[in-house]
Design a protein around this motif. Structure first.
Motif, PDB file in Angstrom:
ATOM      1  N   TYR A 179       0.805  -1.207   0.000  1.00 36.48           N
ATOM      2  CA  TYR A 179       0.000   0.000   0.000  1.00 36.48           C
ATOM      3  C   TYR A 179       0.847   1.268   0.000  1.00 36.48           C
ATOM      4  O   TYR A 179       0.337   2.361  -0.073  1.00 36.48           O
ATOM      5  CB  TYR A 179      -0.940  -0.003   1.202  1.00 36.48           C
ATOM      6  N   VAL A 231       0.489   4.136  -2.904  1.00 40.41           N
ATOM      7  CA  VAL A 231      -0.577   3.794  -3.847  1.00 40.41           C
ATOM      8  C   VAL A 231      -1.430   5.023  -4.151  1.00 40.41           C
ATOM      9  O   VAL A 231      -1.712   5.824  -3.274  1.00 40.41           O
ATOM     10  CB  VAL A 231      -1.438   2.656  -3.251  1.00 40.41           C
ATOM     11  N   HIS A 232      -1.796   5.186  -5.425  1.00 37.00           N
ATOM     12  CA  HIS A 232      -2.667   6.293  -5.812  1.00 37.00           C
ATOM     13  C   HIS A 232      -4.114   5.846  -5.993  1.00 37.00           C
ATOM     14  O   HIS A 232      -5.034   6.605  -5.779  1.00 37.00           O
ATOM     15  CB  HIS A 232      -2.178   6.916  -7.113  1.00 37.00           C
ATOM     16  N   GLY A 233      -4.262   4.618  -6.457  1.00 35.21           N
ATOM     17  CA  GLY A 233      -5.612   4.130  -6.701  1.00 35.21           C
ATOM     18  C   GLY A 233      -5.743   2.672  -6.309  1.00 35.21           C
ATOM     19  O   GLY A 233      -4.820   1.892  -6.505  1.00 35.21           O
ATOM     20  N   VAL A 234      -6.878   2.340  -5.723  1.00 36.04           N
ATOM     21  CA  VAL A 234      -7.122   0.951  -5.350  1.00 36.04           C
ATOM     22  C   VAL A 234      -8.361   0.468  -6.086  1.00 36.04           C
ATOM     23  O   VAL A 234      -9.390   1.151  -6.110  1.00 36.04           O
ATOM     24  CB  VAL A 234      -7.335   0.812  -3.828  1.00 36.04           C
ATOM     25  N   CYS A 269      -3.486   2.763   3.919  1.00 28.35           N
ATOM     26  CA  CYS A 269      -3.339   4.041   3.229  1.00 28.35           C
ATOM     27  C   CYS A 269      -3.707   5.105   4.248  1.00 28.35           C
ATOM     28  O   CYS A 269      -4.841   5.553   4.334  1.00 28.35           O
ATOM     29  CB  CYS A 269      -4.248   4.122   2.015  1.00 28.35           C
ATOM     30  N   ASP A 274      -6.150   9.496   1.223  1.00 29.72           N
ATOM     31  CA  ASP A 274      -6.429  10.122  -0.063  1.00 29.72           C
ATOM     32  C   ASP A 274      -6.007   9.227  -1.225  1.00 29.72           C
ATOM     33  O   ASP A 274      -5.196   9.597  -2.050  1.00 29.72           O
ATOM     34  CB  ASP A 274      -5.757  11.495  -0.161  1.00 29.72           C
ATOM     35  N   VAL A 275      -6.573   8.060  -1.276  1.00 29.73           N
ATOM     36  CA  VAL A 275      -6.422   7.241  -2.468  1.00 29.73           C
ATOM     37  C   VAL A 275      -7.776   7.208  -3.164  1.00 29.73           C
ATOM     38  O   VAL A 275      -8.804   7.330  -2.526  1.00 29.73           O
ATOM     39  CB  VAL A 275      -5.973   5.796  -2.157  1.00 29.73           C
ATOM     40  N   LYS A 295     -10.603   5.261  -4.787  1.00 31.33           N
ATOM     41  CA  LYS A 295     -11.077   3.884  -4.723  1.00 31.33           C
ATOM     42  C   LYS A 295     -12.047   3.626  -5.865  1.00 31.33           C
ATOM     43  O   LYS A 295     -12.804   4.508  -6.259  1.00 31.33           O
ATOM     44  CB  LYS A 295     -11.772   3.622  -3.387  1.00 31.33           C
ATOM     45  N   ILE A 314      -7.831  10.181 -10.798  1.00 33.14           N
ATOM     46  CA  ILE A 314      -6.557  10.508 -10.147  1.00 33.14           C
ATOM     47  C   ILE A 314      -5.982  11.784 -10.743  1.00 33.14           C
ATOM     48  O   ILE A 314      -5.482  12.655 -10.027  1.00 33.14           O
ATOM     49  CB  ILE A 314      -5.562   9.344 -10.284  1.00 33.14           C
ATOM     50  N   LEU A 330      -3.171  14.536  -4.993  1.00 28.65           N
ATOM     51  CA  LEU A 330      -2.868  13.142  -4.712  1.00 28.65           C
ATOM     52  C   LEU A 330      -1.484  12.745  -5.198  1.00 28.65           C
ATOM     53  O   LEU A 330      -0.780  11.983  -4.559  1.00 28.65           O
ATOM     54  CB  LEU A 330      -3.908  12.287  -5.425  1.00 28.65           C
ATOM     55  N   TRP A 331      -1.117  13.276  -6.347  1.00 29.78           N
ATOM     56  CA  TRP A 331       0.131  12.775  -6.938  1.00 29.78           C
ATOM     57  C   TRP A 331       1.189  13.839  -7.081  1.00 29.78           C
ATOM     58  O   TRP A 331       2.354  13.519  -7.261  1.00 29.78           O
ATOM     59  CB  TRP A 331      -0.134  12.102  -8.276  1.00 29.78           C
TER      60      TRP A 331
END
Lengths: 559, 207
Positions: free
Chosen positions: B82, B85-88, B114, B118-119, B121, B174, B180-181
């Motif tokens: 995890y 991670v940016h997206g799950v 996480c 702030d991922v 989902k 994203i 987030l990134w």
């Protein structure tokens, strides 16, 4: 050891065609393009050959699984070698970061590689002997399973190794450049370098999956099924042990942090033993002394399998189960074993429970306190963990006074008959988690924290981690506490070279890097064409040559 | 093609969900446009991680897709996945009520590891080709995703319906959430995730 069926399906000259199966399909040299999907076993034959073979669908499926096991093993070994050759060796020989940090990042990956080189060789040999139809593969793997212990140390420290990589990437320019440059190499297939570090972990966890599929396709082959079961169980047992070691190691880190955050507690006896953190989180606690309830206090409870701790303090900044760095807590409940949990009627509209505990440092006393929980769901979760803890305490704790124990057990029995009030607190034997009759599974030993513990530098002092030429510039002491001079002597600079160094009073010159003649990587020719240039740090692609270790302009000494 | 355009950012996407919901299949379908029927081949795994270049509005993004197949039972060990991670992508099988019910535990896990919360989902219901065996209705899935504030899509790795859209939607989301990134660092090929550094080292522990 294994009785191979006499029947052999495909009729082929085994010597001549063996190479064909072990062909590397996944190696796609085009940088950036993802690896192609794996080849199938049946794709190694012509349709006519397939039609003429006497294999039924189930046998073919079994061959696919065996083929996949052999093939993925070869891929795995290749990628591990790649990790060693493309990352580990150059990083070490270029001394971009000190050797200690290289060791921390890569752990014992060398041991893992050695183990799997052997497994791979054995697989290849089996394939060569039995081509095209390999009758069993688990018997080949079986003798190696005992060596899977090497995974424990690697996997348990992986998380911190990755954290160290992240930190070096952001703090050490040369390292960041190196890491980025490596990622662009064609053989790395555009994969981030971190994914190579995760390989052992992923591969280990793939074995149960592969073996389960193999077993599903092996029904009816008694000997092979037994072999497969044995291997699957043993690898499963290793994974369980490694998981347990990881839990203990994490708990150790948590206790370590707690010992710094919570004052007035004697941590020494606890730190020497192994504990497993079951749960942690906020509770509202109020001690009950002589029948009088103290005012409610917002606190955090850490529940280990062997003790519980409740402490009040500033929990802001706490991450997960860890206490916030630098935070100060005061203990509400000193480390104690909880012997009894009784659900109370709601307290201020929130679920609550009466807890009786025996302090670890005063085993003849009991403390009772009321815990309030934020919600019903929170209570249910805590209750499950607490009951487990109590069961553990009552079942195995010899340190408790007989009176307390008898009292708690007697009450547990009473309350047991009224399930509305309290779920069972019964003396039960702790389940070892392994029910297999297979003797070799129970032979797999527990892994203690000491086996897997690797000390990582404490992050508060960031300066200690600045390495490479940053060190020369800032003249800080390195991790081992030895200074630059020592460093130079150690790495072949010696006295002869030392004369070329600037005098201590002067700032070091950018020319100093050339003092290291041994910096040339072993496989230099195969790495990259030497293309030295000043100011290369600003460009993402850096040729890996001795001149790679330059003081970047920005990092150069300012007079 | 190899005169690769500048990569705007790299996103790490993680597939989680019960065993046999088709995580690897979705991944394989997305990256290689392949599907291996389980009765025909071994189809055990396929992949560990894949890299996929994804172009949106003239910008190139590098997707790092991480599969967790086979690791469902080993929770303590997967925590390092995890990191950063940016997206799950939470996958369930529409023909298995159980896999849908287990999404709760997966959501819990994502929340636990996480830590910044702030991922992005996304809930994905796979295997809609098995319409006759369907046990989880589309509305249920959508409603669940809405409560999670997650994206939702149904797909079929077998027929390739919805697979591409699922990942594209997630990536678009994203991209729309630059905090987030970007995280303070200028966009470049490697996105450094400062939080995870302090989290991992600060604690010296995976939790």
């Amino acid at each position: 050891m294994v009785h191979l069926p006499a029947m052999r399906a495909g009729k082929r000259d085994s010597q001549g065609s063996a190479q064909r199966v072990s062909v590397e399909v996944r190696a796609d040299p085009a940088a950036g393009s993802p690896a192609k999907a794996r080849m199938l076993w049946r794709e190694g034959f012509t349709p006519l050959e397939m039609a003429n073979s006497s294999m039924n669908a189930k046998e073919m499926k079994r061959q696919e699984v065996i083929f996949e096991i052999i093939h993925t093993e070869a891929d795995y070994v290749r990628d591990l070698r790649l990790t060693a050759e493309v990352l580990l060796d150059p990083l070490r020989s270029l001394r971009i970061v000190p050797a200690e940090q290289v060791d921390l990042i890569f752990g014992n990956i060398g041991e893992i590689l050695a183990l799997h080189e052997e497994i791979n060789a054995a697989f290849m040999e089996r394939q060569r002997q039995q081509y095209p139809v390999v009758w069993d593969i688990s018997d080949v793997l079986l003798p190696f399973v005992a060596g899977f212990r090497v995974y424990a140390r690697y996997i348990c420290n992986q998380d911190r190794a990755l954290a160290l990589v992240e930190q070096l990437k952001s703090e050490c320019n040369n390292f960041a450049v190196f890491w980025r440059e490596r990622q662009k190499r064609p053989e790395c297939r555009g994969l981030p370098m971190e994914s190579f570090l995760a390989l052992p972990f992923q591969r280990l966890l793939k074995y149960p999956l592969l073996l389960r599929t193999l077993l599903d396709a092996t029904e009816g082959w008694a000997q092979q099924y037994a072999n497969g079961t044995a291997v699957a169980e043993q690898i499963g047992a290793w994974i369980t042990k490694i998981q347990d070691a990881q839990t203990k190691l994490d708990s150790f880190a948590c206790i370590d942090a707690l010992s710094r955050a919570v004052a007035g507690v004697d941590w020494a006896p606890l730190a020497g033993a192994e504990h497993r953190l079951a749960h942690a989180g906020p509770v509202a606690a109020s001690l009950r002394t002589a029948g009088v309830l103290a005012p409610e206090q917002a606190a955090t409870m850490w529940l280990f399998d062997t003790f519980a701790l409740i402490a009040a303090g500033d929990s802001a900044g706490a991450r997960g189960f860890m206490p916030a760095p630098g935070a100060r807590y005061t203990a509400v409940l000193r480390p104690s074993r909880i012997v009894e949990v009784l659900e109370l009627a709601q307290r201020k509209g929130k679920p609550a429970a009466l807890v009786r505990a025996v302090p670890a440092d005063a085993p003849a006393q009991t403390v009772s306190l009321v815990l309030g929980f934020a919600s019903r769901a929170d209570y249910t979760l805590w209750r499950a963990k607490l009951d487990e803890h109590v069961r553990h305490t009552l079942a195995q704790d010899p340190g408790l006074s007989a009176d307390i124990l008898a009292d708690a057990i007697a009450r547990a029995r009473i309350v047991d008959s009224e399930p509305t009030q309290c779920a069972g607190v019964v003396r039960t034997k702790i389940d070892s988690g392994l029910t297999s009759a297979n003797a070799s599974v129970s032979d797999i030993p527990s892994i203690s924290v000491r086996d897997v513990y690797v000390e990582f530098p404490v992050p508060q002092r960031r300066g200690r981690l600045r390495r490479g030429w940053d060190m020369l510039r800032t003249k800080t002491e390195d991790l081992t506490g030895s200074g630059i001079k020592h460093q130079l002597r150690k790495y072949g600079g010696g006295k002869r070279r030392a004369t070329e160094l600037p005098k201590p009073a002067e700032p070091p010159k950018p020319a100093t890097p050339r003092r290291l003649p041994r910096v040339v990587p072993k496989r230099e020719s195969s790495l990259a064409p030497p293309k030295p240039s000043a100011g290369m740090i600003s460009t993402p692609i850096v040729p890996l040559s001795p001149s790679f270790v330059h003081i970047p302009r920005t990092a150069g000494p300012s007079a | 093609m190899e005169a690769a355009p500048e990569i705007t950012a790299a996103f790490k996407l993680l597939f989680v969900g019960d065993s046999n919901v088709g995580k690897s299949s979705i991944l394989l379908r997305f990256t290689d446009d392949l599907f291996r029927p389980p009765d025909e081949t071994s189809a055990t795994i396929g992949v560990d991680f894949k890299v996929h270049m994804h172009d949106v509005d003239g910008e190139r993004y590098k997707l790092l897709l991480w599969d967790t197949a086979g690791q469902e039972r080993f929770r303590t060990l997967t925590s390092s996945y995890y990191r950063g991670v940016h997206g799950v992508i939470l996958v369930y099988d529409v023909s298995s009520r159980e896999s849908f019910a287990h999404l709760d535990t997966w959501v819990e896990e994502v929340g636990a590891y996480c830590l910044d919360g702030d991922v992005v989902k996304m809930v994905v219901g796979n295997k809609i080709d098995k319409e006759a065996e369907r046990q989880v209705s589309r509305q249920e899935g959508a409603e669940y995703a809405r409560r999670l504030q997650a994206l939702f899509l149904e797909c079929s790795a077998k027929t390739r319906t919805g697979v591409r859209q699922a990942i594209e939607e997630l990536v678009a989301k994203i991209i729309d959430t630059p905090e987030l990134w970007r995280r303070g660092s200028p966009p470049k090929a490697t996105v450094s995730i400062d939080e995870s550094v302090t989290a991992g080292l600060g604690s010296g522990c995976a939790c």
